[in-house]
Scaffold this active site. Structure first.
Site, short mmCIF file in Angstrom:
data_model
loop_
_atom_site.label_atom_id
_atom_site.label_comp_id
_atom_site.label_asym_id
_atom_site.label_seq_id
_atom_site.Cartn_x
_atom_site.Cartn_y
_atom_site.Cartn_z
N GLU A 137 -25.95 5.13 -26.15
CA GLU A 137 -24.56 4.67 -25.97
C GLU A 137 -24.38 3.22 -26.39
OE1 GLU A 137 -22.65 6.08 -22.42
OE2 GLU A 137 -24.03 7.76 -22.25
N TYR A 163 -20.84 0.24 -18.79
CA TYR A 163 -22.23 0.74 -18.69
C TYR A 163 -23.01 0.43 -19.97
CZ TYR A 163 -26.02 4.15 -19.29
OH TYR A 163 -27.22 4.74 -19.58
N LYS A 167 -26.20 -2.12 -20.75
CA LYS A 167 -27.49 -1.66 -21.29
C LYS A 167 -27.80 -2.40 -22.60
CE LYS A 167 -29.84 1.29 -19.99
NZ LYS A 167 -30.98 1.31 -19.00
P1 NAD Z 1 -30.08 7.79 -12.29
O1 NAD Z 1 -28.77 7.15 -11.97
O2 NAD Z 1 -30.29 9.22 -11.97
O3 NAD Z 1 -31.25 6.98 -11.57
C1 NAD Z 1 -31.28 5.60 -11.49
C2 NAD Z 1 -32.30 5.20 -10.44
O4 NAD Z 1 -32.35 3.77 -10.38
C3 NAD Z 1 -31.95 5.68 -9.02
O5 NAD Z 1 -33.10 6.21 -8.40
C4 NAD Z 1 -31.48 4.42 -8.31
O6 NAD Z 1 -31.73 4.43 -6.91
C5 NAD Z 1 -32.32 3.35 -9.02
N1 NAD Z 1 -31.71 2.02 -8.95
C6 NAD Z 1 -30.41 1.69 -9.21
N2 NAD Z 1 -30.24 0.37 -9.02
C7 NAD Z 1 -31.45 -0.15 -8.67
C8 NAD Z 1 -31.91 -1.45 -8.37
N3 NAD Z 1 -31.08 -2.51 -8.40
N4 NAD Z 1 -33.22 -1.63 -8.07
C9 NAD Z 1 -34.07 -0.56 -8.03
N5 NAD Z 1 -33.68 0.70 -8.28
C10 NAD Z 1 -32.38 0.90 -8.61
O7 NAD Z 1 -30.31 7.52 -13.84
P2 NAD Z 1 -31.08 8.40 -14.92
O8 NAD Z 1 -30.13 9.35 -15.52
O9 NAD Z 1 -32.35 8.88 -14.34
O10 NAD Z 1 -31.37 7.28 -16.03
C11 NAD Z 1 -32.58 6.52 -15.99
C12 NAD Z 1 -32.56 5.52 -17.13
O11 NAD Z 1 -32.45 6.21 -18.37
C13 NAD Z 1 -31.37 4.57 -17.08
O12 NAD Z 1 -31.82 3.29 -17.45
C14 NAD Z 1 -30.40 5.12 -18.10
O13 NAD Z 1 -29.63 4.07 -18.67
C15 NAD Z 1 -31.34 5.74 -19.12
N6 NAD Z 1 -30.82 6.87 -19.87
C16 NAD Z 1 -30.28 7.94 -19.22
C17 NAD Z 1 -29.82 9.04 -19.96
C18 NAD Z 1 -29.25 10.27 -19.29
O14 NAD Z 1 -28.79 11.18 -19.98
N7 NAD Z 1 -29.28 10.37 -17.97
C19 NAD Z 1 -29.93 9.03 -21.36
C20 NAD Z 1 -30.49 7.91 -21.99
C21 NAD Z 1 -30.94 6.85 -21.23
P1 TYD Z 2 -21.58 12.23 -18.70
O1 TYD Z 2 -22.46 13.31 -18.15
O2 TYD Z 2 -20.86 11.33 -17.76
O3 TYD Z 2 -22.48 11.40 -19.73
P2 TYD Z 2 -22.04 10.24 -20.79
O4 TYD Z 2 -20.65 9.85 -20.55
O5 TYD Z 2 -23.00 9.16 -20.42
O6 TYD Z 2 -22.27 10.83 -22.13
O7 TYD Z 2 -20.48 12.90 -19.62
C1 TYD Z 2 -20.84 13.70 -20.76
C2 TYD Z 2 -19.56 14.04 -21.50
O8 TYD Z 2 -18.76 14.92 -20.69
C3 TYD Z 2 -18.67 12.84 -21.79
O9 TYD Z 2 -18.06 13.03 -23.07
C4 TYD Z 2 -17.62 12.88 -20.70
C5 TYD Z 2 -17.47 14.35 -20.42
N1 TYD Z 2 -17.15 14.71 -19.02
C6 TYD Z 2 -16.10 15.60 -18.76
O10 TYD Z 2 -15.39 16.09 -19.68
N2 TYD Z 2 -15.85 15.94 -17.46
C7 TYD Z 2 -16.58 15.44 -16.42
O11 TYD Z 2 -16.29 15.76 -15.24
C8 TYD Z 2 -17.66 14.54 -16.71
C9 TYD Z 2 -18.49 13.95 -15.61
C10 TYD Z 2 -17.92 14.22 -18.03
#
Ligand code: NAD
Ligand code: TYD
Length: 352
Positions: A137, A163, A167
């Site tokens: 992103e 967000y 990042k």
């Molecule tokens: P998540 O929100 O599920 O988990 C985040 C974790 O960080 C939680 O356990 C939370 O308690 C902890 N946390 C938040 N603030 C904190 C702080 N100040 N100190 C210590 N711990 C803290 O997120 P996720 O989906 O598991 O994502 C993990 C990482 O991967 C993130 O950095 C995110 O930007 C990145 N990422 C996520 C995705 C995705 O699709 N979910 C994709 C690409 C990158």
């Molecule tokens: P999301 O899971 O929040 O991931 P990101 O925005 O980080 O890609 O959302 C994935 C896609 O789905 C995004 O285009 C927003 C859309 N979305 C909906 O249409 N409805 C929803 O309720 C949510 C949470 C996301």
């Protein structure tokens, strides 16, 4: 044995990584998990690990912004790698409350970098690694009518949401540590993940939960925004490859070449769940909603030999089944605080 400080290890991807790494004895690593346990962090995601891996797994509740806590962990466990998963990770929340994103994602990363640099003597830097886990992103949005264009590591950073801006800031700071001090950093930028233990504010578990309860499924805007999906364990293998063999100072994109429009993914999920498409409800669009993400992971594949191994349809069906079989987990992680945010976004709109 490697000792890795895994921040945010109680969240979705972090907990999947911890389970995956501990399940591979050949990895021979000790994992020290530091997690603040925000609404998104859940110790249930790591249940049983302390008993199964008493010498390889340690959990500490704490904030990555708290320099004293971080310093204590470096002194006590002497990690030689940091995997920074900890973040505020939901775009919608960042629209409502950007400050928490700046605090955790930017100041938290800054605190970890400073601590690692202070605790790792320079002569150990050829063996130490700081891996900043970032997101596609940060590159902003791609045009939907140009399928030939994807994000590469050279795509300029152009984040749109608080967000992704936070990042991107953390990425720049991480890179600056390498460029200024020669500090051994790595940055990965992955596309959207799916799989077990994802907090049900994100699209896939939200759709599954709502549909299972015969509640409407909110689709933002026209539903034609495109996301590029990767199964979470493929992300874990990529992180391991980057940590073990990545070139310090480098950025690696991670993605599985699985672009889908939201509406098509939602219809697929409803079909797997055997629920009617009439549950779909088009709602107001997310402000600043990025149109399309698509990752070119060619560098990771050609330089480090990584390949995703998951079949999308098979893993999507498995993921649906996991949530079906974990309805108690789903209901327990949804606190009153989460429901209040959900209500605010969908029932009262994006403004104060
Ligand atoms: P998540 O929100 O599920 O988990 C985040 C974790 O960080 C939680 O356990 C939370 O308690 C902890 N946390 C938040 N603030 C904190 C702080 N100040 N100190 C210590 N711990 C803290 O997120 P996720 O989906 O598991 O994502 C993990 C990482 O991967 C993130 O950095 C995110 O930007 C990145 N990422 C996520 C995705 C995705 O699709 N979910 C994709 C690409 C990158
Ligand atoms: P999301 O899971 O929040 O991931 P990101 O925005 O980080 O890609 O959302 C994935 C896609 O789905 C995004 O285009 C927003 C859309 N979305 C909906 O249409 N409805 C929803 O309720 C949510 C949470 C996301």
């Amino acid at each position: 044995m490697h000792t890795i400080l895994v921040t945010g290890g109680a969240g979705f991807i972090g907990s999947n990584f911890v389970r995956w790494a501990l399940g591979r004895p050949e990895a021979n690593c000790k994992l020290v998990v530091l997690d603040k346990l925000t609404y998104a962090g859940n110790l249930e995601n790591l249940a049983g690990l302390e008993e199964t891996y008493p010498d390889h797994y340690f959990f500490v509740r704490g904030d990555i912004c708290d320099g004293d806590t971080v310093a204590e962990l470096f002194e006590k466990h002497a990690p030689n790698a940091v995997l920074n998963f900890a973040a505020e990770s939901h775009v919608d929340r960042s629209i409502l409350d950007p400050m928490e994103f700046v605090r955790t994602n930017v100041l938290g990363t800054a605190t970890l970098l400073a601590a690692a640099r202070r605790h790792w003597p320079e002569e150990s830097w050829d063996r130490a690694r700081f891996l900043q886990i970032s997101t596609d992103e940060v590159y902003g949005s791609l045009p939907e009518d140009r399928p030939d264009i994807k994000f590469t590591e050279d795509t300029p950073l152009a984040p749109h949401s608080p967000y992704s801006a936070s990042k991107a800031s953390a990425d720049l700071l991480t890179q600056a540590y390498h460029d200024t001090y020669g500090f051994p950093t790595l940055i990965t930028r992955c596309s959207n993940n799916y799989g077990p233990y994802q907090f049900p504010e994100k699209l896939i578990p939200l759709v599954i939960r709502n549909a299972m309860n015969d509640e409407s499924v909110p689709v933002y805007g026209d539903g034609k925004n495109v996301r590029d999906w990767l199964y979470v364990s493929d992300h874990c293998t990529a992180l391991w490859d980057v940590l073990s063999t990545g070139e310090p100072g480098s950025v690696y994109n991670i993605g599985g070449d699985r672009e889908l429009r939201n509406i098509d993914l939602i219809r697929m999920l409803l079909d797997i769940l055997d629920k009617p498409h009439s549950l779909i409800e088009f709602v107001n669009d997310r402000p600043g909603h990025d149109r399309r993400y698509a990752i070119d992971a060619g560098k990771l594949k050609s330089e480090l030999g990584w390949e995703p191994s998951s079949d999308f349809r098979e893993k999507l069906a498995e993921t649906v089944n996991w949530y079906r079989e974990h309805t108690e987990w789903l209901e327990r992680v949804i606190s009153g605080e989460y429901l209040a945010t959900y209500d605010r976004i969908y029932r009262r709109g994006w403004k104060e």
